[in-house]
Design an enzyme around this catalytic site. Structure first.
Site, PDB file in Angstrom:
ATOM      1  N   GLY A  45      -0.170   4.148  -2.623  1.00 58.90           N
ATOM      2  CA  GLY A  45       0.126   5.231  -1.362  1.00 58.90           C
ATOM      3  C   GLY A  45      -0.463   4.864  -0.089  1.00 58.90           C
ATOM      4  O   GLY A  45      -0.092   3.766   0.373  1.00 58.90           O
ATOM      5  N   GLU A  46      -1.295   5.542   0.614  1.00 55.55           N
ATOM      6  CA  GLU A  46      -1.924   5.121   1.614  1.00 55.55           C
ATOM      7  C   GLU A  46      -3.407   5.560   1.413  1.00 55.55           C
ATOM      8  O   GLU A  46      -3.913   6.531   1.164  1.00 55.55           O
ATOM      9  CB  GLU A  46      -1.264   6.247   2.720  1.00 55.55           C
ATOM     10  CG  GLU A  46      -1.307   5.497   4.171  1.00 55.55           C
ATOM     11  CD  GLU A  46      -2.984   5.409   4.591  1.00 55.55           C
ATOM     12  OE1 GLU A  46      -3.262   4.239   5.005  1.00 55.55           O
ATOM     13  OE2 GLU A  46      -3.633   6.522   4.662  1.00 55.55           O
ATOM     14  N   SER A  47      -4.020   4.313   1.667  1.00 52.02           N
ATOM     15  CA  SER A  47      -5.498   4.444   0.980  1.00 52.02           C
ATOM     16  C   SER A  47      -6.544   5.204   1.863  1.00 52.02           C
ATOM     17  O   SER A  47      -7.494   5.820   1.411  1.00 52.02           O
ATOM     18  CB  SER A  47      -6.154   2.971   0.941  1.00 52.02           C
ATOM     19  OG  SER A  47      -5.979   2.172   2.200  1.00 52.02           O
ATOM     20  N   CYS A  53      -2.528  -0.975  -5.876  1.00 51.65           N
ATOM     21  CA  CYS A  53      -2.281  -0.922  -4.650  1.00 51.65           C
ATOM     22  C   CYS A  53      -3.105  -0.284  -3.836  1.00 51.65           C
ATOM     23  O   CYS A  53      -4.522  -0.713  -3.565  1.00 51.65           O
ATOM     24  CB  CYS A  53      -0.772  -0.678  -4.098  1.00 51.65           C
ATOM     25  SG  CYS A  53      -0.287  -1.221  -2.819  1.00 51.65           S
ATOM     26  N   ARG A  66      -6.607  -5.416   3.172  1.00 50.05           N
ATOM     27  CA  ARG A  66      -5.597  -4.463   3.394  1.00 50.05           C
ATOM     28  C   ARG A  66      -4.260  -5.030   3.959  1.00 50.05           C
ATOM     29  O   ARG A  66      -4.325  -5.975   4.837  1.00 50.05           O
ATOM     30  CB  ARG A  66      -5.826  -3.138   4.375  1.00 50.05           C
ATOM     31  CG  ARG A  66      -6.790  -2.165   3.352  1.00 50.05           C
ATOM     32  CD  ARG A  66      -6.902  -1.032   4.436  1.00 50.05           C
ATOM     33  NE  ARG A  66      -5.645  -0.303   4.351  1.00 50.05           N
ATOM     34  CZ  ARG A  66      -5.664   0.934   5.014  1.00 50.05           C
ATOM     35  NH1 ARG A  66      -6.700   1.315   6.015  1.00 50.05           N
ATOM     36  NH2 ARG A  66      -4.446   1.661   5.236  1.00 50.05           N
ATOM     37  N   ARG A 100       3.357  -3.519   1.112  1.00 54.27           N
ATOM     38  CA  ARG A 100       2.214  -3.658   2.245  1.00 54.27           C
ATOM     39  C   ARG A 100       1.083  -3.756   1.232  1.00 54.27           C
ATOM     40  O   ARG A 100       0.080  -2.972   1.255  1.00 54.27           O
ATOM     41  CB  ARG A 100       2.484  -2.460   2.946  1.00 54.27           C
ATOM     42  CG  ARG A 100       3.396  -2.243   3.784  1.00 54.27           C
ATOM     43  CD  ARG A 100       3.341  -1.130   4.584  1.00 54.27           C
ATOM     44  NE  ARG A 100       3.569   0.157   4.205  1.00 54.27           N
ATOM     45  CZ  ARG A 100       4.860   0.394   3.848  1.00 54.27           C
ATOM     46  NH1 ARG A 100       5.723  -0.233   4.124  1.00 54.27           N
ATOM     47  NH2 ARG A 100       4.816   1.536   2.866  1.00 54.27           N
ATOM     48  N   HIS A 117       2.878  -2.734  -7.595  1.00 51.37           N
ATOM     49  CA  HIS A 117       3.240  -1.343  -8.330  1.00 51.37           C
ATOM     50  C   HIS A 117       3.820  -1.722  -9.919  1.00 51.37           C
ATOM     51  O   HIS A 117       5.159  -2.237  -9.905  1.00 51.37           O
ATOM     52  CB  HIS A 117       4.193  -0.528  -7.570  1.00 51.37           C
ATOM     53  CG  HIS A 117       3.534  -0.023  -6.444  1.00 51.37           C
ATOM     54  ND1 HIS A 117       3.128   1.062  -6.180  1.00 51.37           N
ATOM     55  CD2 HIS A 117       3.313  -0.669  -5.090  1.00 51.37           C
ATOM     56  CE1 HIS A 117       2.715   1.201  -4.971  1.00 51.37           C
ATOM     57  NE2 HIS A 117       2.774  -0.005  -4.409  1.00 51.37           N
ATOM     58  N   GLU A 155       4.361   0.553 -11.943  1.00 46.99           N
ATOM     59  CA  GLU A 155       5.191   1.917 -12.324  1.00 46.99           C
ATOM     60  C   GLU A 155       6.297   1.983 -12.008  1.00 46.99           C
ATOM     61  O   GLU A 155       7.224   3.088 -12.299  1.00 46.99           O
ATOM     62  CB  GLU A 155       4.253   3.216 -12.083  1.00 46.99           C
ATOM     63  CG  GLU A 155       4.144   3.463 -10.568  1.00 46.99           C
ATOM     64  CD  GLU A 155       3.500   2.305  -9.733  1.00 46.99           C
ATOM     65  OE1 GLU A 155       2.855   1.540 -10.460  1.00 46.99           O
ATOM     66  OE2 GLU A 155       3.297   2.623  -8.430  1.00 46.99           O
TER      67      GLU A 155
HETATM   68  N1  GLN Z   1      -1.275  -0.734   2.471  1.00 48.00           N
HETATM   69  C1  GLN Z   1      -1.409   0.558   1.757  1.00 48.00           C
HETATM   70  C2  GLN Z   1      -2.837   1.069   2.352  1.00 48.00           C
HETATM   71  O1  GLN Z   1      -3.583   0.061   2.788  1.00 48.00           O
HETATM   72  C3  GLN Z   1      -1.331   0.712   0.334  1.00 48.00           C
HETATM   73  C4  GLN Z   1       0.237   0.549   0.217  1.00 48.00           C
HETATM   74  C5  GLN Z   1       0.665   0.759  -1.183  1.00 48.00           C
HETATM   75  O2  GLN Z   1      -0.229   1.392  -1.871  1.00 48.00           O
HETATM   76  N2  GLN Z   1       1.825   0.377  -1.542  1.00 48.00           N
HETATM   77  O3  GLN Z   1      -3.398   2.040   2.058  1.00 48.00           O
END
Ligand code: GLN
Length: 207
Positions: free
Chosen positions: A49-51, A81, A101, A131, A166, A168
């Protein structure tokens, strides 16, 4: 044997896809949004997701300290991720590595790769990178399970398994099965007195 009870951190990100995959393998896959929901878990998944959003949400809800305690007790944790980033030294510090990242660069926002991952057999896994981070530095306790262009993208440090991709989002459930095997070992093996995590019988405790 009762089903494994695996928590999936459900603050933000693609937690539902992990729940579906774990349930397909016979686990009871529970969404975790509060420290109380960490009780009685055999393992925890921190999804992609978004860290920054996930880290802030964890701190807001007291889940940072609670997840640290869970991991220190030897319960297996899998980060994918953004979850790989959240487990690193600069964030929760569950494992002895540091991530870079968005490491694969802007032109590679996402890509797929057939990846051989140690522990998953001779067939490569279809790995989806979005990403994605890679591990840019790690300590001696970290075992590298897979690399892309010489950069670690799957690592294990004792009870913490982290992948940059990922799994999943594919129909190959071998990574989740591997994680569930770690969770099962943790439940069933005899305890070894005097070692951290021995009360839950973690075979890797102190290793
Ligand atoms: N680049 C994202 C981050 O820094 C991670 C991307 C992902 O979980 N698919 O949070």
């Amino acid at each position: 044997m009762p089903a494994l009870r695996i928590g999936v951190l459900a603050i933000q990100g693609d937690f539902a896809a992990h729940q579906t995959m774990l349930a397909g393998l016979g686990a009871e896959a529970v969404a975790v949004r509060s420290p109380a929901e960490l009780l009685e878990l055999d393992g925890l998944v921190i999804p992609g997701g978004e860290s920054t959003t996930i880290s802030k949400g964890m701190a807001r809800d007291g889940l940072d300290e609670a997840v640290r305690a869970l991991s220190e007790a030897g319960t297996p944790v899998m980060g994918s991720c953004a979850g790989m980033i959240v487990c690193d030294r600069e964030h929760l510090g569950l494992a002895d590595y540091r991530c870079r990242r968005n490491a694969f660069g802007r032109q590679l926002q996402s890509f797929e790769r057939d990846l051989l991952v140690e522990g998953l057999g001779d067939e490569p896994i279809r790995a989806v990178f979005i990403r994605a981070p890679w591990v840019e530095q790690h300590g001696p306790s970290v075992e590298v399970l897979a690399e892309v262009d010489g950069h670690p993208v799957a690592v294990r440090d004792a009870n913490v398994l982290s992948v940059a991709f990922h799994a999943e989002l594919t129909d190959d459930s071998r990574l989740h099965a591997y994680f569930m095997a770690l969770c099962t070992t943790g439940m069933s093996s005899a305890s070894r007195p005097g070692m951290p995590g021995a009360s839950r019988g973690m075979p890797w405790a102190g290793a």
